[in-house]
Design a protein around this motif. Sequence first.
Motif, PDB file in Angstrom:
ATOM      1  N   SER A  48      67.716 -19.034  21.401  1.00 27.30           N
ATOM      2  CA  SER A  48      66.338 -18.902  20.921  1.00 27.30           C
ATOM      3  C   SER A  48      65.471 -18.042  21.835  1.00 27.30           C
ATOM      4  O   SER A  48      64.363 -17.681  21.467  1.00 27.30           O
ATOM      5  N   GLN A  49      65.980 -17.709  23.004  1.00 27.48           N
ATOM      6  CA  GLN A  49      65.189 -16.976  23.987  1.00 27.48           C
ATOM      7  C   GLN A  49      65.398 -15.466  23.890  1.00 27.48           C
ATOM      8  O   GLN A  49      66.550 -14.987  23.827  1.00 27.48           O
ATOM      9  N   THR A  77      65.423 -19.193   8.646  1.00 25.79           N
ATOM     10  CA  THR A  77      64.636 -19.953   9.609  1.00 25.79           C
ATOM     11  C   THR A  77      65.551 -20.490  10.692  1.00 25.79           C
ATOM     12  O   THR A  77      66.674 -20.915  10.407  1.00 25.79           O
ATOM     13  N   ILE A  78      65.065 -20.479  11.910  1.00 25.73           N
ATOM     14  CA  ILE A  78      65.833 -21.009  13.040  1.00 25.73           C
ATOM     15  C   ILE A  78      65.089 -22.206  13.607  1.00 25.73           C
ATOM     16  O   ILE A  78      63.970 -22.073  14.113  1.00 25.73           O
ATOM     17  N   TYR A  79      65.697 -23.381  13.477  1.00 24.96           N
ATOM     18  CA  TYR A  79      65.162 -24.595  14.086  1.00 24.96           C
ATOM     19  C   TYR A  79      65.843 -24.756  15.444  1.00 24.96           C
ATOM     20  O   TYR A  79      67.070 -24.631  15.551  1.00 24.96           O
ATOM     21  N   VAL A  80      65.050 -25.069  16.455  1.00 22.48           N
ATOM     22  CA  VAL A  80      65.561 -25.267  17.808  1.00 22.48           C
ATOM     23  C   VAL A  80      65.305 -26.723  18.194  1.00 22.48           C
ATOM     24  O   VAL A  80      64.160 -27.186  18.153  1.00 22.48           O
ATOM     25  N   ILE A  96      62.563 -16.117  19.890  1.00 24.23           N
ATOM     26  CA  ILE A  96      62.894 -14.965  19.053  1.00 24.23           C
ATOM     27  C   ILE A  96      62.222 -15.116  17.688  1.00 24.23           C
ATOM     28  O   ILE A  96      61.771 -16.203  17.319  1.00 24.23           O
ATOM     29  N   ALA A  97      62.201 -14.038  16.921  1.00 26.41           N
ATOM     30  CA  ALA A  97      61.622 -14.055  15.575  1.00 26.41           C
ATOM     31  C   ALA A  97      62.315 -15.098  14.714  1.00 26.41           C
ATOM     32  O   ALA A  97      63.544 -15.210  14.726  1.00 26.41           O
TER      33      ALA A  97
END
Length: 120
Positions: A48-49, A77-80, A96-97
């Motif tokens: 995610s970075q 969509t990216i869930y972290v 990140i986007a």
Amino acid sequence: MSGKFVVSISFGKDNTDKATVGFVVANAAVASDKETVVFLSIEGTRLSQKGYADDIHEEGFAPLKDLMASFAEAGGTIYVCSPCFKKRALDETQLIAGAKVVGGAKLVEFMSEGAPSICY
């Protein structure tokens, strides 16, 4: 049948093959008109970075940073995972986007309508 799909990725540089293939599948899902979420947990949260994936390129695949960018540009969509993110002292200003830090309840809510999932 659900119009949703989840790809869970728990690896980063500790298994770049799994991280890469996870985003290949996520891109295939979003390209198939599935509302797609990538769930990053454990070491996968590092993806995610900004800049983390820049040097990851598995033979036979597009570079991971390109796969991740394509996924976000296609509406994925990216869930972290919030506890995993905090445990690793990662920086929310460097996401990140398409990425957002969420608790497990957000993933459960997304999957509650029968979304199929795959894990890497």
